[in-house]
Structures are given as C-alpha cells and as structure tokens.
Scaffold this motif. Structure first.
Motif: not given
Length: 95
Positions: A29, A32, A50
């Motif tokens: 996460i 990204g 992402s």
C-alpha cells in the motif's frame, strides 16, 4: 507462479540480484502510494503505482488446453521463455 518467483527467476536470467523478501500488505500500500505521488509530481508513469499493486494482489489462473487442441500450441520451460525475452529486450532497446 507467483510474482515473487517470476521476478526471482527473471533476475537470475538477467544476472542481477532478485527480490529478497515478499512485500506485506502495508508495504504494498505504501509503495503504491509513493509511486502515485512520484507519477503525479514527475508527470510520468512510475515503475510502481497503486493500480499495479492492486493487480499484483489478484490471483489469475489460465489453461492452454484449447490452444493446444485447436492450434497445436505447446508449453515450454519458463526459463527458456525468460531467456529469449531478455535477449530480445537487449537487442531492441537503447540505453
């Protein structure tokens, strides 16, 4: 084959160090998000963003049975394919 295994094998073919560990959910996460920010600031597509992270988290399964039956397609070893792809890349890129 997992992305980790694919990148490890490709790194071996290219003669470079491969990935050292699998990225956990938080690392993916954050990576990204950083990629999105770099792309937005630099106005160009980053190596990782992402969307790429989300796609890498999906499992996809494919069969070549129909191609084999209708077209005579045959699988070959992955390492052979990666070696050919790397040789093509080296022959067709500048830099």
């Amino acid at each position: 084959i997992s992305f980790f295994d694919l990148w490890t094998r490709l790194a071996h073919v290219c003669g470079v160090r491969g990935p050292i560990f699998r990225a956990g959910p938080l690392m993916r996460i954050l990576g990204g998000g950083v990629g999105d920010l770099v792309g937005w600031v630099g106005r160009r597509e980053p190596l990782v963003n992402s969307a790429a992270v989300r796609m890498s988290s999906h499992f996809s399964y494919y069969r070549s049975r129909r191609a084999a039956t209708e077209l005579g397609y045959q699988n070959r070893p992955l390492e052979e394919t990666l070696q050919d792809a790397w040789q093509w890349f080296q022959a067709h890129t500048h830099g």
